[in-house]
Design a protein around this motif. Structure first.
Motif, PDB file in Angstrom:
ATOM      1  N   SER A   6     -15.253   0.053  -0.844  1.00 33.01           N
ATOM      2  CA  SER A   6     -14.927  -0.942  -0.660  1.00 33.01           C
ATOM      3  C   SER A   6     -15.664  -1.220   0.315  1.00 33.01           C
ATOM      4  O   SER A   6     -16.799  -0.862   1.263  1.00 33.01           O
ATOM      5  N   PHE A   7     -15.731  -2.844   0.526  1.00 34.79           N
ATOM      6  CA  PHE A   7     -16.918  -3.811   1.227  1.00 34.79           C
ATOM      7  C   PHE A   7     -16.975  -3.604   2.762  1.00 34.79           C
ATOM      8  O   PHE A   7     -17.938  -2.887   3.283  1.00 34.79           O
ATOM      9  N   PHE A   8     -15.831  -2.801   3.476  1.00 38.82           N
ATOM     10  CA  PHE A   8     -15.910  -2.979   5.314  1.00 38.82           C
ATOM     11  C   PHE A   8     -15.756  -1.252   5.294  1.00 38.82           C
ATOM     12  O   PHE A   8     -16.170  -0.166   6.060  1.00 38.82           O
ATOM     13  N   ASP A   9     -14.660  -0.427   4.766  1.00 40.20           N
ATOM     14  CA  ASP A   9     -14.081   0.844   5.151  1.00 40.20           C
ATOM     15  C   ASP A   9     -14.878   2.233   3.636  1.00 40.20           C
ATOM     16  O   ASP A   9     -13.635   3.525   3.827  1.00 40.20           O
ATOM     17  N   GLY A  10     -15.442   1.542   3.117  1.00 44.81           N
ATOM     18  CA  GLY A  10     -15.796   2.224   1.822  1.00 44.81           C
ATOM     19  C   GLY A  10     -16.064   4.189   2.300  1.00 44.81           C
ATOM     20  O   GLY A  10     -17.100   3.922   3.024  1.00 44.81           O
ATOM     21  N   GLY A  11     -15.352   4.866   1.653  1.00 43.54           N
ATOM     22  CA  GLY A  11     -16.182   6.216   2.204  1.00 43.54           C
ATOM     23  C   GLY A  11     -15.626   6.963   3.333  1.00 43.54           C
ATOM     24  O   GLY A  11     -15.464   7.708   3.731  1.00 43.54           O
ATOM     25  N   GLN A  12     -14.530   5.739   4.060  1.00 41.73           N
ATOM     26  CA  GLN A  12     -14.639   6.574   5.317  1.00 41.73           C
ATOM     27  C   GLN A  12     -13.242   7.240   5.906  1.00 41.73           C
ATOM     28  O   GLN A  12     -12.840   8.279   5.948  1.00 41.73           O
ATOM     29  N   PHE A  13     -12.622   6.772   4.092  1.00 45.94           N
ATOM     30  CA  PHE A  13     -10.834   7.623   4.076  1.00 45.94           C
ATOM     31  C   PHE A  13     -10.598   9.019   2.646  1.00 45.94           C
ATOM     32  O   PHE A  13     -10.033   9.283   1.844  1.00 45.94           O
ATOM     33  N   MET A  14     -11.710   9.092   2.329  1.00 44.52           N
ATOM     34  CA  MET A  14     -11.794   9.930   0.791  1.00 44.52           C
ATOM     35  C   MET A  14     -10.910  10.909   0.595  1.00 44.52           C
ATOM     36  O   MET A  14     -10.775  11.396   0.097  1.00 44.52           O
ATOM     37  N   GLN A  69      -1.120   7.580   9.995  1.00 46.79           N
ATOM     38  CA  GLN A  69      -0.941   8.125  11.231  1.00 46.79           C
ATOM     39  C   GLN A  69      -1.220   6.784  12.184  1.00 46.79           C
ATOM     40  O   GLN A  69      -0.663   6.955  12.709  1.00 46.79           O
ATOM     41  N   ARG A  70      -2.431   7.054  12.550  1.00 47.08           N
ATOM     42  CA  ARG A  70      -2.892   5.700  13.354  1.00 47.08           C
ATOM     43  C   ARG A  70      -2.310   4.016  12.737  1.00 47.08           C
ATOM     44  O   ARG A  70      -2.138   3.608  14.441  1.00 47.08           O
ATOM     45  N   MET A  71      -2.693   4.342  11.902  1.00 46.02           N
ATOM     46  CA  MET A  71      -1.837   2.337  11.704  1.00 46.02           C
ATOM     47  C   MET A  71      -1.076   2.312  12.051  1.00 46.02           C
ATOM     48  O   MET A  71       0.201   1.173  12.583  1.00 46.02           O
ATOM     49  N   ILE A  72       0.518   2.975  11.680  1.00 46.34           N
ATOM     50  CA  ILE A  72       1.572   3.028  11.957  1.00 46.34           C
ATOM     51  C   ILE A  72       1.864   3.432  13.561  1.00 46.34           C
ATOM     52  O   ILE A  72       3.050   2.699  14.047  1.00 46.34           O
ATOM     53  N   VAL A  73       1.340   4.527  14.470  1.00 45.68           N
ATOM     54  CA  VAL A  73       1.633   4.467  15.866  1.00 45.68           C
ATOM     55  C   VAL A  73       1.019   2.881  16.508  1.00 45.68           C
ATOM     56  O   VAL A  73       1.232   2.386  17.595  1.00 45.68           O
ATOM     57  N   GLU A  74       0.298   1.807  15.140  1.00 42.22           N
ATOM     58  CA  GLU A  74      -0.836   1.146  16.034  1.00 42.22           C
ATOM     59  C   GLU A  74      -0.040  -0.642  15.816  1.00 42.22           C
ATOM     60  O   GLU A  74       0.484  -1.661  16.063  1.00 42.22           O
ATOM     61  N   GLY A  75       0.863  -0.176  15.081  1.00 38.09           N
ATOM     62  CA  GLY A  75       2.340  -1.056  14.503  1.00 38.09           C
ATOM     63  C   GLY A  75       2.238  -1.035  13.051  1.00 38.09           C
ATOM     64  O   GLY A  75       2.693  -2.640  12.616  1.00 38.09           O
ATOM     65  N   ALA A  76       1.862  -0.517  12.360  1.00 42.52           N
ATOM     66  CA  ALA A  76       1.521  -1.266  11.016  1.00 42.52           C
ATOM     67  C   ALA A  76       3.223  -1.123  10.503  1.00 42.52           C
ATOM     68  O   ALA A  76       3.772  -0.418  10.285  1.00 42.52           O
ATOM     69  N   ASP A  77       3.405  -2.077   9.413  1.00 44.87           N
ATOM     70  CA  ASP A  77       5.052  -2.178   9.221  1.00 44.87           C
ATOM     71  C   ASP A  77       4.975  -1.291   7.429  1.00 44.87           C
ATOM     72  O   ASP A  77       5.758  -0.870   7.021  1.00 44.87           O
ATOM     73  N   ILE A  78       3.748  -1.459   6.847  1.00 44.64           N
ATOM     74  CA  ILE A  78       3.070  -0.964   5.692  1.00 44.64           C
ATOM     75  C   ILE A  78       2.098  -0.307   5.072  1.00 44.64           C
ATOM     76  O   ILE A  78       1.198  -1.505   6.291  1.00 44.64           O
ATOM     77  N   ILE A  79       2.160   0.012   4.630  1.00 43.41           N
ATOM     78  CA  ILE A  79       0.723   1.288   4.454  1.00 43.41           C
ATOM     79  C   ILE A  79       0.333   0.358   3.163  1.00 43.41           C
ATOM     80  O   ILE A  79       0.917   0.866   2.014  1.00 43.41           O
ATOM     81  N   ASP A  80      -0.805  -0.004   2.684  1.00 40.84           N
ATOM     82  CA  ASP A  80      -1.350  -0.535   1.742  1.00 40.84           C
ATOM     83  C   ASP A  80      -2.364  -0.017   1.059  1.00 40.84           C
ATOM     84  O   ASP A  80      -2.647  -0.011   1.427  1.00 40.84           O
ATOM     85  N   ILE A  81      -2.352   1.377   0.155  1.00 41.89           N
ATOM     86  CA  ILE A  81      -3.488   2.140  -0.366  1.00 41.89           C
ATOM     87  C   ILE A  81      -4.131   1.555  -1.504  1.00 41.89           C
ATOM     88  O   ILE A  81      -3.224   1.621  -2.802  1.00 41.89           O
ATOM     89  N   GLY A  82      -5.857   1.945  -1.515  1.00 41.80           N
ATOM     90  CA  GLY A  82      -5.553   1.247  -2.888  1.00 41.80           C
ATOM     91  C   GLY A  82      -6.692   2.132  -3.218  1.00 41.80           C
ATOM     92  O   GLY A  82      -7.522   2.563  -2.177  1.00 41.80           O
ATOM     93  N   ALA A  83      -7.445   2.467  -3.992  1.00 37.16           N
ATOM     94  CA  ALA A  83      -8.287   3.375  -4.787  1.00 37.16           C
ATOM     95  C   ALA A  83      -9.197   3.274  -5.503  1.00 37.16           C
ATOM     96  O   ALA A  83     -10.341   3.904  -5.939  1.00 37.16           O
ATOM     97  N   GLU A  84      -9.136   1.796  -5.825  1.00 38.71           N
ATOM     98  CA  GLU A  84     -10.354   1.315  -6.806  1.00 38.71           C
ATOM     99  C   GLU A  84     -10.857  -0.247  -5.953  1.00 38.71           C
ATOM    100  O   GLU A  84      -9.995  -0.881  -5.629  1.00 38.71           O
ATOM    101  N   SER A  85     -11.915  -0.221  -5.431  1.00 34.30           N
ATOM    102  CA  SER A  85     -12.443  -1.386  -4.603  1.00 34.30           C
ATOM    103  C   SER A  85     -12.378  -2.512  -5.878  1.00 34.30           C
ATOM    104  O   SER A  85     -12.823  -2.449  -7.015  1.00 34.30           O
ATOM    105  N   THR A  86     -12.071  -3.934  -4.961  1.00 38.85           N
ATOM    106  CA  THR A  86     -11.744  -5.234  -5.718  1.00 38.85           C
ATOM    107  C   THR A  86     -12.825  -5.811  -4.879  1.00 38.85           C
ATOM    108  O   THR A  86     -12.637  -7.218  -5.346  1.00 38.85           O
ATOM    109  N   ARG A  87     -13.538  -5.565  -4.526  1.00 37.32           N
ATOM    110  CA  ARG A  87     -14.602  -6.496  -3.696  1.00 37.32           C
ATOM    111  C   ARG A  87     -14.675  -7.716  -3.794  1.00 37.32           C
ATOM    112  O   ARG A  87     -15.145  -8.067  -5.956  1.00 37.32           O
ATOM    113  N   PRO A  88     -14.275  -8.798  -3.436  1.00 34.99           N
ATOM    114  CA  PRO A  88     -14.488 -10.203  -3.938  1.00 34.99           C
ATOM    115  C   PRO A  88     -15.566 -10.775  -3.872  1.00 34.99           C
ATOM    116  O   PRO A  88     -15.795 -11.480  -4.424  1.00 34.99           O
ATOM    117  N   TYR A  89     -16.806 -10.357  -3.006  1.00 38.36           N
ATOM    118  CA  TYR A  89     -17.956 -10.727  -3.165  1.00 38.36           C
ATOM    119  C   TYR A  89     -18.454 -10.688  -4.293  1.00 38.36           C
ATOM    120  O   TYR A  89     -20.096 -10.725  -3.728  1.00 38.36           O
TER     121      TYR A  89
END
Length: 286
Positions: A41-49, A59-79
């Motif tokens: 992924s263009f920004f955080d690829g490899g960080q959360f494998m 967990q961190r995003m939920i504490v920070e205020g996430a209402d939804i967690i969007d999980i993707g396992a295939e890069s759709t790199r728009p660039y």
């Protein structure tokens, strides 16, 4: 005003699916945290494998205020540079992660263009489908989300950018086709969220036009989602790498909220949630 638009978004249009109704119950836009379990992924690829890293980030995003967690396992790199993978590999990446994230109690969306992967994730507890080809890629997707009666994010996309087209007309025509497909599959309008697909099949100029004229898409009467996080249109104005685009991302998301976005997808949950809350609070003083 951001707050006024947010509240009106709950009453206008079709009756929302209960999951969407709950997510959109706050006066400011909901925040969707992007969790990419990909190597490219263009920004955080490899960080959360690794499963433990992915769970900690969720967990961190939920504490920070996430209402939804969007999980993707295939890069759709728009660039460009995206390497398609099989449904089997996509599910292999998701298998050790999904149950743990679902157990955190925040709605999970599955960012996949494949019906088989989406079905797998829904079976594991995901509540929302996020299709970057807006029901126009995998021909089985519309029937799947209709049969499962789940919300679906319908994103505008193109094979390639064409600077000669009127991008707002193209987005509207695309959504009209997607909604016809949804109707044919028996998917209720209240299950649908529209996403103009910032950066996907668009020039930087067209991405900014889509943000500036987002309110035109409210004519569809459906909630709007915007994901401008760290994308390259920011660099077209202020040359920068993805790691240097936080300020531009927040600016784009605050403008998107003002123009009617009800969900903001971001890599930077804490900063985005704070910006949206402050913008809404200031607007309420008008």
């Amino acid at each position: 005003m951001i707050a006024a638009m947010s509240r009106s978004g709950l009453t206008a249009g079709p009756v929302l699916h209960p999951v969407l109704r709950a997510i959109l119950s706050k006066p400011q836009p909901a925040v969707m945290g992007a969790l990419n379990v990909t190597p490219d992924s263009f920004f955080d690829g490899g960080q959360f494998m690794a499963p433990e890293s992915a769970l900690a980030q969720a967990q961190r995003m939920i504490v920070e205020g996430a209402d939804i967690i969007d999980i993707g396992a295939e890069s759709t790199r728009p660039y460009g540079g995206m390497q398609p993978i099989s449904a089997e590999l996509e599910m292999e990446r998701l298998r050790p992660i999904l149950a743990g994230v679902v157990a955190l109690g925040v709605p999970v969306s599955i960012d996949s263009m494949k019906a088989d992967v989406t079905s797998f994730a829904l079976d594991a507890g995901a509540l929302i489908a996020n299709d970057v080809w807006g029901l126009q890629g995998d021909p089985a997707m519309a029937a799947l989300v209709a049969a499962r009666n789940v919300p679906v994010i319908v994103m505008h996309n193109r094979d390639r950018a064409d600077p000669a087209i009127d991008i707002m007309k193209d987005i509207s025509a695309f959504f009209t086709r997607s909604l016809a497909i949804a109707d044919g599959a028996g998917l209720p309008p209240g299950n649908i969220v529209l996403d103009p697909g910032i950066g996907f099949g668009k020039t930087a100029e067209q991405s900014m036009i889509a943000l500036a004229r987002l309110d035109e898409l409210r004519a569809f009467g459906l909630p709007l989602l915007v994901g401008a996080s760290r994308k390259s249109f920011v660099a077209s104005v202020t040359p920068s790498e993805p790691q240097q685009r936080l300020g531009g991302s927040i600016a784009a998301h605050v403008i998107a909220a003002r123009n009617g976005a009800r969900i903001i997808r971001t890599h930077d949950v804490a900063e985005t949630a704070q910006a949206l809350r402050i913008a809404a609070a200031i607007e309420d003083k008008r």
